[in-house]
Scaffold this motif. Structure first.
Motif, PDB file in Angstrom:
ATOM      1  N   THR A   1      -6.237  -6.525  -0.768  1.00 55.32           N
ATOM      2  CA  THR A   1      -5.549  -5.092  -0.130  1.00 55.32           C
ATOM      3  C   THR A   1      -5.171  -4.211  -1.202  1.00 55.32           C
ATOM      4  OG1 THR A   1      -4.568  -6.171   1.824  1.00 55.32           O
ATOM      5  CG2 THR A   1      -3.617  -4.167   1.227  1.00 55.32           C
ATOM      6  N   ILE A   2      -4.625  -4.593  -2.207  1.00 57.01           N
ATOM      7  CA  ILE A   2      -4.428  -3.790  -3.483  1.00 57.01           C
ATOM      8  C   ILE A   2      -5.544  -3.633  -4.260  1.00 57.01           C
ATOM      9  CG2 ILE A   2      -3.052  -3.948  -5.647  1.00 57.01           C
ATOM     10  CD1 ILE A   2      -1.120  -5.946  -4.648  1.00 57.01           C
TER      11      ILE A   2
ATOM     12  N   LEU B   1       0.719  -1.295   0.172  1.00 59.74           N
ATOM     13  CA  LEU B   1       0.013   0.054   0.019  1.00 59.74           C
ATOM     14  C   LEU B   1       0.858   1.178   0.027  1.00 59.74           C
ATOM     15  CD1 LEU B   1      -2.900  -0.670   2.499  1.00 59.74           C
ATOM     16  CD2 LEU B   1      -3.066  -0.511   0.297  1.00 59.74           C
ATOM     17  N   GLY B   2       1.807   1.220   0.753  1.00 57.93           N
ATOM     18  CA  GLY B   2       2.851   2.146   0.852  1.00 57.93           C
ATOM     19  C   GLY B   2       3.459   2.399  -0.484  1.00 57.93           C
ATOM     20  N   GLN B   3       3.888   1.231  -1.124  1.00 55.03           N
ATOM     21  CA  GLN B   3       4.423   1.438  -2.529  1.00 55.03           C
ATOM     22  C   GLN B   3       3.556   2.116  -3.584  1.00 55.03           C
ATOM     23  OE1 GLN B   3       7.677  -0.044  -3.319  1.00 55.03           O
ATOM     24  NE2 GLN B   3       8.104   0.861  -1.361  1.00 55.03           N
TER      25      GLN B   3
ATOM     26  N   THR C   1     -10.416  -2.379   4.284  1.00 55.95           N
ATOM     27  CA  THR C   1     -10.016  -3.688   4.878  1.00 55.95           C
ATOM     28  C   THR C   1      -9.852  -4.835   4.125  1.00 55.95           C
ATOM     29  OG1 THR C   1     -12.359  -4.738   4.456  1.00 55.95           O
ATOM     30  CG2 THR C   1     -12.294  -2.851   6.061  1.00 55.95           C
ATOM     31  N   THR C   2      -9.112  -5.944   4.727  1.00 56.47           N
ATOM     32  CA  THR C   2      -9.177  -6.976   3.894  1.00 56.47           C
ATOM     33  C   THR C   2      -9.328  -8.106   4.637  1.00 56.47           C
ATOM     34  OG1 THR C   2      -7.408  -8.233   2.263  1.00 56.47           O
ATOM     35  CG2 THR C   2      -6.414  -7.439   4.303  1.00 56.47           C
TER      36      THR C   2
ATOM     37  N   PHE D   1      -7.509  -2.301 -11.911  1.00 55.12           N
ATOM     38  CA  PHE D   1      -6.364  -1.949 -12.599  1.00 55.12           C
ATOM     39  C   PHE D   1      -5.033  -2.328 -11.839  1.00 55.12           C
ATOM     40  CE2 PHE D   1      -2.807   1.092 -12.631  1.00 55.12           C
ATOM     41  CZ  PHE D   1      -2.399   0.853 -13.974  1.00 55.12           C
ATOM     42  N   TRP D   2      -5.121  -1.810 -10.356  1.00 56.78           N
ATOM     43  CA  TRP D   2      -3.981  -1.988  -9.323  1.00 56.78           C
ATOM     44  C   TRP D   2      -4.060  -3.683  -8.950  1.00 56.78           C
ATOM     45  CZ3 TRP D   2      -0.226   0.830  -8.179  1.00 56.78           C
ATOM     46  CH2 TRP D   2      -0.249   2.201  -8.399  1.00 56.78           C
ATOM     47  N   GLU D   3      -5.130  -4.227  -9.060  1.00 58.18           N
ATOM     48  CA  GLU D   3      -5.059  -5.795  -8.503  1.00 58.18           C
ATOM     49  C   GLU D   3      -4.469  -6.522  -9.723  1.00 58.18           C
ATOM     50  OE1 GLU D   3      -8.854  -7.478  -7.573  1.00 58.18           O
ATOM     51  OE2 GLU D   3      -8.000  -9.461  -7.551  1.00 58.18           O
TER      52      GLU D   3
END
Lengths: 504, 504
Positions: free
Chosen positions: A267-268, A221-223, A252-253, A304-306
């Protein structure tokens, strides 16, 4: 602008702000219910939710709001509004007209029913007992049909529902889009199933430390550029993201001890939703425009992110080493093998566990069933059989029971008909955005493979996020990519990716 | 009861219920702010809190509520009300008359000021800069004086403030009670300081695992009968308990790595508050009667569990072995030594760190200063010096700076004048309840030393908790103990306990 108009504008803005404040309280109450609110407080909490959402609804359908809108819509006054206020008037008018047509008593009955129906669904799913849920589902369909009558049907009755989640989207357009998609995806999935080059997934079995899973999720998440000063990561049965305000976008995950990437991809995914809400232009704060422009565009960001990033070779080239270190002795494979193992395509019964290719077929099934309900007069009682036959036809699998069939999703129990297409629209938007991004950031994939994800985050913020609801979905896709939505981008993306993995 | 009266009663009850729903939302928003809400969302959150508390206030001062009250107060109608509805009418009338006298604009100004003033206080405390806080404090005092004028002063101006937290309590009564208490406690503290038998506390130094601290706190909460299905334990800078509804009573504590019992006593204290709220009779749910009858009685419950039980020899006789095991090799003492080490009496500067004896002197100082402000015309600017001179006189210690002096507590910054006496009233009520409990449960202390705490929990539930606000503080203390509040119970308790520990 006359003094009177200025006063009206001030009252209008204040009302919008007030409604947003109720929205924040309600969002927090829902977040809390899903992240650890004590069980015995739930009954009173439900009543409190009813009281506050009722009050919020009253604020949003009050006669004075209608009068203010009329004043601000007068040609001369409207022309003098800022661009933001103009959009706000248009958006509020749309919601107002929709809401005002529902008698408050009917809305309240429906709220109570939806809440009961969701509880019943939960029990029915647990007990594999569609019959106990069927009368509730039938009633929810009945209310939804009443709403369609009150709102006035669009080109078809189901169009009215679609428009709520994806403004401007129609059955005619979706029929064409989903028709094209299905025609391409079914044979592609078959070719994949027939390939002798099936990825190894055995290394994904095991028991994986939860704290390590969580730590790595926080790291990624930080990245991605998720701002922890404007959010937090919690645990819930089903992962979700919720924006209380632009400075408070929570995700949440859910952790599965025997699945090392389930929580991470969740999470992603939710992180992608959250980046959207965190990066809306500050001047929209406190207005109804400070959110995603549609569910489909929102899903494009999470997917997109996942999938495009999180399930890409570059991502695992960069991060697998660090991931591996968190689970000492457990993931003894190369990053390429790990990447392939996390991109298995396999027809399955459960939507939320589906791969990114067959997922779209799960959605098409739901879309077709929803059309049948509202345009074809299909009853709740008919759904289990229809469900099973469509799964057989499109995915070649048949649920062994209703819990893994028609009862699997919460959406219908709460009346969220018209929502499902957003998920596949998200995949299609994402693929089309990616195509533009690859042209505008030529070394994008090299950057990913070096872990430089912030360029992508900035690009999305600049081209998509900051606009919030200032652009409609079709305005957005056109302004960003130069073209209207075209499913071929998703098809090309999937063909290219999976031809490589499965050596087709 | 006429049909009209019945309709009015229904509207009245619905309004009360609605107000409670707003209260629940607001309590959750505050809880969230203190347990981990993201920093960047705070500004918008403050605005949302303002909107919702404003709306709640409007609901509670609406003219129709005044009319309903009048109808229900008519002699014939009132006589036909249930006991609960009668109390509800009386309680609502009291709050209504209090609130209606404050013009909404003034209340809103004050809400904004109080919020700013709390922020300023936080900075001023951090920076040891009373001067920067002084103008805010002066304004808060000014508004409070306006409120007193609007409410109408009682026997003295400060009486009006006292009544808000401890209904029925007066300056005349408190002067007598606190006078008596001070006269006994100052020499007792002096005798203790002069005793050659000072407990050893060296074993309390060290670094103590936080997870072990938390685990033990959860264990003790369970022993006390705290219902985890109706609550949860979180972490916050300052411990607190908050009842969102009777099925959702949350507590927090704060962990100090170098103090092995700080978090535990905080947990027990807040657990005592929570037991009160969890065990109010279900038929009061959804009414304003479903809470503690006063701050003083509430504090009696927390202080009873923290001090009378948690700092008793029986408690440590039973639990020290288990406690010790959680910190292997760190607490190499007997339970008796541990008990004595946790009951050190020593005059100090900081109220929340004070022992249970000198704590009362900290309160008496604040009480006297508050009287000086509202009855004696003392200004904010005079407070630091007055504070320091009273500390020297009553406790023999002088703050080195204002951060550990007049700036230490949040209460005044938010306008909570009249609150402090509740803490000592809590100690006195607790001692008087204990006296009755010891007579009614003759083997009470044997039970404690066997870890049978549930008898005590049931006794408190039966004699105190279930009544909520159905009994006033003075009705409660009289019905439970047969006598009105008498500080001699606390004096006897302290003399007996500390004579033993310090061998006086």
């Amino acid at each position: 602008m006359t003094q009177k108009q200025q006063d009206v504008l001030a009252s209008f803005r204040e009302r919008i702000h007030k409604i947003q404040s109720y929205g924040e309280a309600l969002a927090l109450m829902h977040w809390d219910l899903r992240t650890g609110a004590p069980r015995k407080g739930m009954d009173v909490r439900s009543e409190s939710l009813g009281v506050l959402s009722g009050a919020m609804f009253e604020l949003s359908v009050a006669p004075e709001l209608g009068e203010w809108l009329q004043t601000l819509e007068e040609k001369a006054a409207f022309a003098e509004l800022s661009e933001i206020d103009q959009r706000l008037v248009l958006e509020t008018r749309k919601q107002y007209d929709r809401s005002i047509k529902i008698p408050p008593k009917l809305f309240q009955e429906y709220t109570v029913l939806a809440s009961q129906s969701e509880s019943k669904w939960e029990e029915a799913k647990r007990d594999n007992d569609f019959a106990s849920f069927q009368p509730y589902l039938e009633k929810v369909i009945g209310y939804t049909n009443q709403f369609i009558d009150l709102w006035g049907p669009g080109a078809t009755r189901y169009d009215t529902l679609l428009d709520e989640y994806e403004p401007g989207m129609t059955v005619a357009e979706l029929d064409s889009i989903f028709g094209g998609l299905r025609a391409e995806l079914v044979p592609l999935a078959e070719a994949i199933a027939a390939s002798p080059h099936q990825p190894d997934t055995s290394f994904l079995n095991g028991t994986f430390d939860k704290a390590a899973q969580r730590d790595f999720g926080l790291y990624i998440l930080g990245q991605m550029g998720y701002d922890f000063a404007a959010g937090r990561l919690d645990e819930s049965v089903h992962p979700f993201a919720t924006g209380l305000n632009p400075g408070d976008v929570r995700i949440t995950t859910s952790y599965l001890p025997n699945d090392v990437t389930f929580a991470l991809f969740g999470t992603i995914h939710e992180g992608g939703h959250a980046l959207y809400e965190q990066n809306i232009a500050p001047e929209l704060t406190g207005t109804t425009l400070a959110t995603g422009t549609s569910m489909g565009i929102h899903e494009s960001q999470s997917r997109f992110w996942e999938n495009v990033i999180g399930r890409s070779p570059g991502f695992w080239q960069r991060y697998f080493g660090e991931f591996q270190k968190r689970f000492p002795g457990q993931l003894n494979v190369s990053w390429e093998e790990f990447y392939r193992g996390n991109n298995v395509v396999k027809p399955s019964l459960i939507r939320i566990e589906a791969d990114e290719l067959t997922y779209n077929l799960h959605i098409i099934i739901r879309y077709e069933l929803e059309k049948l309900i509202f345009n074809g007069g299909v009853k709740a009682a008919d759904l289990p059989e229809l469900w099973n036959s469509k799964y057989k036809e499109y995915l070649g699998v048949v649920p062994g029971n209703d819990s893994e069939g028609v009862l699997q999703d919460v959406h219908w129990s709460g009346g969220a008909f018209g929502y499902f297409p957003s998920y596949s629209l998200g995949n299609m938007y994402a693929a089309q955005f990616t195509d533009t991004m690859e042209r505008e950031i030529p070394d994008m994939w090299e950057q990913v493979s070096r872990g430089e994800l912030l360029t992508i985050k900035e690009w999305l913020g600049d081209r998509i996020h900051r606009f919030g609801k200032m652009r409609t979905p079709s305005e957005l896709i056109t302004s960003v990519t130069g073209k209207s939505l075209d499913p071929q981008y998703l098809v090309s993306y999937l063909k290219s990716k999976y031809s490589d993995i499965y050596r087709l």
